[in-house]
Scaffold this active site. Structure first.
Site, mmCIF file in Angstrom:
data_model
loop_
_atom_site.group_PDB
_atom_site.id
_atom_site.type_symbol
_atom_site.label_atom_id
_atom_site.label_comp_id
_atom_site.label_asym_id
_atom_site.label_seq_id
_atom_site.Cartn_x
_atom_site.Cartn_y
_atom_site.Cartn_z
ATOM 1 C CG LEU A 230 5.678 33.713 7.210
ATOM 2 C CD1 LEU A 230 4.295 34.335 7.278
ATOM 3 C CD2 LEU A 230 6.748 34.773 7.466
ATOM 4 C CE1 TYR B 288 1.531 19.216 -0.037
ATOM 5 C CE2 TYR B 288 0.746 21.230 -1.051
ATOM 6 C CZ TYR B 288 1.771 20.485 -0.519
ATOM 7 O OH TYR B 288 3.042 21.002 -0.473
ATOM 8 C CD GLN C 288 7.576 24.083 -3.143
ATOM 9 O OE1 GLN C 288 7.130 23.043 -2.679
ATOM 10 N NE2 GLN C 288 6.848 24.908 -3.885
#
Length: 197
Positions: free
Chosen positions: A193, A51, A162
């Site tokens: 979400l 990231y 994950q």
């Protein structure tokens, strides 16, 4: 249930950091958002060396500077091409340095690569023995990957898988989720979400 080093339960809802650290103009806002989450009781923070090319880990390191480390549950992920005997130690050390911490609560293989899983698990176990990580797991593993992993000497030490999981993406419910539940391997959902397009 995941627990911090001092025994606190890690929050069921954590904070992700995908896209953090990509633009310096957003750094203050990203730090403030993480601190607001911590102040609201979200003690689990998820990141990855990928990231922002390490930038997200640097942002988190700054955001948690004044928070007692034992109160947090820090998760990071290693690139598959670094999860081998040549690179794993330096890769984990770099993540720890960017996060300004001595250990990770959970270290995940970001996705499956070409390194044999037996070598990956040996690297993870060595990091545990060195005290650099407390637990390890995987990310984006399907049922076949998990079966292969679980059959290895250290495979049963995998704590977490994950996975992408939300109302619009429920494919893991078919066979992977039951397989994980039967073996008490935790499922950690990312993008729970979904994402705006």
């Amino acid at each position: 249930m995941l627990k911090t080093k001092n025994g606190l339960e890690a929050g069921i809802i954590g904070q992700g950091s995908w896209h953090f650290g990509e633009k310096t103009t957003y750094a203050k806002t990203e730090i403030a958002s993480l601190r607001a989450g911590i102040d609201s009781g979200m003690n689990l923070i998820d990141t990855a060396e990928m990231y922002g090319n390490g930038g997200a880990e640097r942002i988190i390191g700054e955001a948690i500077r004044e928070v007692p480390r034992e109160d947090l549950y820090l998760v990071s992920k290693i690139y598959p091409h670094n999860a081998n005997k040549r690179s794993y130690l330096a890769s984990c050390e770099d993540s720890l340095q960017r996060l300004k911490t001595d250990y990770l609560d959970l270290y995940l293989l970001h996705w499956r690569g070409i390194t044999p899983l037996s070598e990956v698990t040996e690297c993870m176990e060595d990091l545990k023995n060195r005290g650099m990580i407390l637990n390890w797991g995987v990310s984006n593993f399907d049922t076949r990957d998990m079966e292969e992993l679980y059959a290895l000497e250290y495979g049963k030490n995998c704590l977490v898988n994950q996975l992408l999981y939300h109302l619009g993406s429920r494919g893991i419910e078919y066979d992977l989720l039951p397989w994980l539940q039967e073996r008490n391997i935790l499922t950690m959902a990312y993008c729970p979400l979904a994402q705006a397009g």
